[in-house]
Design an enzyme around this catalytic site. Structure first.
Site, PDB file in Angstrom:
ATOM      1  N   ASP A 151       0.883  -1.161   0.000  1.00 35.32           N
ATOM      2  CA  ASP A 151       0.000   0.000   0.000  1.00 35.32           C
ATOM      3  C   ASP A 151       0.919   1.209   0.000  1.00 35.32           C
ATOM      4  O   ASP A 151       1.542   1.524   1.015  1.00 35.32           O
ATOM      5  CB  ASP A 151      -0.897  -0.003   1.239  1.00 35.32           C
ATOM      6  CG  ASP A 151      -1.891   1.159   1.255  1.00 35.32           C
ATOM      7  OD1 ASP A 151      -1.605   2.202   0.631  1.00 35.32           O
ATOM      8  OD2 ASP A 151      -2.945   1.040   1.900  1.00 35.32           O
ATOM      9  N   HIS A 152       1.026   1.885  -1.133  1.00 38.50           N
ATOM     10  CA  HIS A 152       2.065   2.913  -1.251  1.00 38.50           C
ATOM     11  C   HIS A 152       1.873   4.063  -0.273  1.00 38.50           C
ATOM     12  O   HIS A 152       2.827   4.759   0.058  1.00 38.50           O
ATOM     13  CB  HIS A 152       2.150   3.435  -2.692  1.00 38.50           C
ATOM     14  CG  HIS A 152       1.017   4.325  -3.103  1.00 38.50           C
ATOM     15  ND1 HIS A 152      -0.159   3.845  -3.640  1.00 38.50           N
ATOM     16  CD2 HIS A 152       0.884   5.680  -3.055  1.00 38.50           C
ATOM     17  CE1 HIS A 152      -0.956   4.850  -3.906  1.00 38.50           C
ATOM     18  NE2 HIS A 152      -0.363   5.972  -3.558  1.00 38.50           N
ATOM     19  N   HIS A 171      -6.045   2.658   1.726  1.00 42.50           N
ATOM     20  CA  HIS A 171      -5.253   3.808   2.176  1.00 42.50           C
ATOM     21  C   HIS A 171      -5.825   4.466   3.433  1.00 42.50           C
ATOM     22  O   HIS A 171      -5.110   4.704   4.406  1.00 42.50           O
ATOM     23  CB  HIS A 171      -5.174   4.871   1.077  1.00 42.50           C
ATOM     24  CG  HIS A 171      -4.651   4.366  -0.225  1.00 42.50           C
ATOM     25  ND1 HIS A 171      -3.685   3.397  -0.322  1.00 42.50           N
ATOM     26  CD2 HIS A 171      -4.954   4.719  -1.504  1.00 42.50           C
ATOM     27  CE1 HIS A 171      -3.418   3.169  -1.595  1.00 42.50           C
ATOM     28  NE2 HIS A 171      -4.176   3.950  -2.329  1.00 42.50           N
TER      29      HIS A 171
END
Length: 509
Positions: free
Chosen positions: A182-183, A245
């Site tokens: 999950d960037h 996110h």
């Protein structure tokens, strides 16, 4: 630097946009900063035909356009590029995986590697299971070193599809080998949340329901769906942003201090928070606490912007949400009774991700005169202006009993040369190579997030009447904007917001 025996990276989706924009620049930065060393190699895998020379030329263009480190000289570039080879591969052909094993073994011998292999699947999730099985059956996993699998979202469409996908991957890889990326968890200020909380006695004793009135998390985007219409019309803001996110940021900002800062203990505490989220059990509860919207045409800076339904590859009857806002509650001892307001959307006025912690107000008197100070705020700015903003109260100069808010700003990038701050994918790739899973999502986190999100999606499928429309360039529909007001609060302006009518945007001290 990664282990002395190095690692081989196998990049599926090697000719795709993610690899070009993010992954290759990240690898080049790790190399330039000495974190990767010379004991590595990468096999780029995709269906498209390429020679090694063509692949390396595309690699160079990627670095020149997107990397934060420039190419210093041709000799150094040639040394870096020599670590990269390309293989055209059909994932349905087991013979292609046998060839991949031969290519990988030759590279490991060339660069003195000992069998450590990291597989990055920058491909559609429905292909994960097939790739995993063929890696095993083609002998690509028959090495003495460690094997790690990095996979991108979306991880399923709902809980049943996520469970099916996870079961397919678990036929080959164990949970300890899987790194779900999950960037957002690689962003500097997201990773800074733990230090802000647990390294400061100024904050941690106040981090509970006795002192905090509400918490607001905003992730706003000024762009529309651009070229992602095919994906986005099947996903929407709920699955694209909230399930991953935003719930991850919520977990980090609310988790209890772990018994140690070892990766599994950190993830244990995050799971507890997501599992403590109060679920919406009826459609009426969803409609009372959740707002969804879709942008229509609007004018921003004199430019006419199209409606979502007019975007490429979007249905002209689409009910997909481009805006989400919700009031959430966490049913545990620390947060009982504190509302959490989350909002995200496209075609909003600014691009920003911020977390606002609003403390409860106090009653006081100066010289016997009652005073009502405005609430203290702690704002964690994730992007684009990374840093911390604190608002506190002081007596207004020259007055007897007037209190006024003043502001303190910490800019995380101030004084740092441009390009000196690592990108999110750099941190996460480096962590994966080192085996640090702290900022990757574990399966029970993913499953718990889907259990919370699925009832919302179910209610929306039942009836689309609650879908509101908002003009492109505005702050979304009335329902979403009014959620905090129902509890006596308001949305605080985010950094860069055009409407700077809040007092805490006074000149910073």
């Amino acid at each position: 630097m990664i282990e002395q025996d190095g690692a081989l990276l196998v990049m599926f989706g090697a000719t795709g946009d993610l690899a070009r924009r993010k992954l290759y620049p990240a690898i080049y930065s790790l190399y330039c900063e000495g974190k990767l060393g010379e004991k590595f190699a990468l096999v780029g895998v995709s269906r498209r035909p390429r020679t090694n020379e063509q692949f390396r030329e595309e690699l160079r263009k990627s670095i020149e356009e997107f990397a934060r480190h420039s190419i210093e000289n041709d000799e150094r570039w040639q040394a870096f590029a020599a670590h990269f080879v390309y293989q055209s591969l059909d994932i349905n052909e087991i013979s292609h995986f046998v060839t991949l094993q031969n290519v990988a073994s030759a590279l490991e011998q060339q660069f003195g590697l000992t069998g450590n292999r990291l597989f990055y699947l920058a491909i559609a999730p429905e292909l994960f299971g097939k790739v995993g099985k063929n890696l095993r059956d083609g002998g690509v996993l028959d090495t003495a070193g460690w094997h790690r699998l990095v996979i991108e979202k979306p991880f399923g469409y709902d809980l049943p599809s996520a469970e099916q996908l996870n079961a397919q991957i678990n036929e080959v890889f164990s949970e300890q080998q899987i790194f779900r990326i999950d960037h957002y968890l690689g962003k500097e200020m997201v990773q800074n949340i733990q230090a802000i909380r647990f390294a400061n006695r100024l904050f941690e004793p106040l981090w509970n329901r006795h002192h905090i009135a509400n918490v607001q998390i905003t992730t706003s985007e000024s762009i529309g769906v651009e070229e992602r219409g095919t994906y986005y019309d099947q996903s929407g803001a709920l699955r694209d942003m909230v399930q991953n996110h935003m719930l991850q940021m919520l977990a980090l900002i609310t988790m209890d201090e772990p018994s140690s800062f070892e990766s599994e203990r950190i993830r244990d505490e995050k799971v507890k928070v997501i599992q403590a989220l109060r679920q919406f059990t009826t459609d009426d509860e969803v409609r009372a606490n959740v707002s969804r919207g879709q942008y229509i045409e609007g004018v921003v800076n004199g430019k006419q912007l199209p409606a979502y339904r007019e975007e490429p590859n979007v249905s002209d009857q689409s009910t997909t949400e481009t805006y989400f806002a919700a009031r959430m509650m966490i049913d545990n001892e620390r947060w009982q009774g504190v509302p959490f307001y989350l909002r995200t959307g496209k075609r909003l006025p600014v691009k920003a991700t911020e977390i606002v912690i609003e403390l409860k107000t106090t009653d006081m008197a100066i010289g016997g005169v009652p005073v009502q100070p405005l609430p203290n705020l702690l704002v964690i700015r994730i992007q684009p202006n990374e840093g911390i903003h604190i608002r506190f109260n002081t007596k207004k100069s020259g007055t007897f009993a007037q209190v006024t808010p003043v502001d303190f700003d910490f800019n995380n990038n101030k004084g740092k040369p441009p390009g000196s701050v690592p990108e999110a994918y750099e941190r996460l790739l480096y962590d994966a190579l080192r085996g640090d899973s702290s900022y990757f999502t574990r399966w029970d986190e993913v499953a718990s997030a889907w259990r919370f999100v699925d009832p919302i999606a179910k209610a929306w499928r039942t009836d689309a009447a609650d879908l509101q429309f908002y003009a492109a360039g505005s702050w979304g529909p009335s329902k979403g904007n009014g959620l905090p007001e129902e509890d006596g609060f308001k949305w605080w302006p985010v950094s860069g917001q055009a409407d700077r009518d809040a007092l805490w945007y006074a000149e910073s001290i």
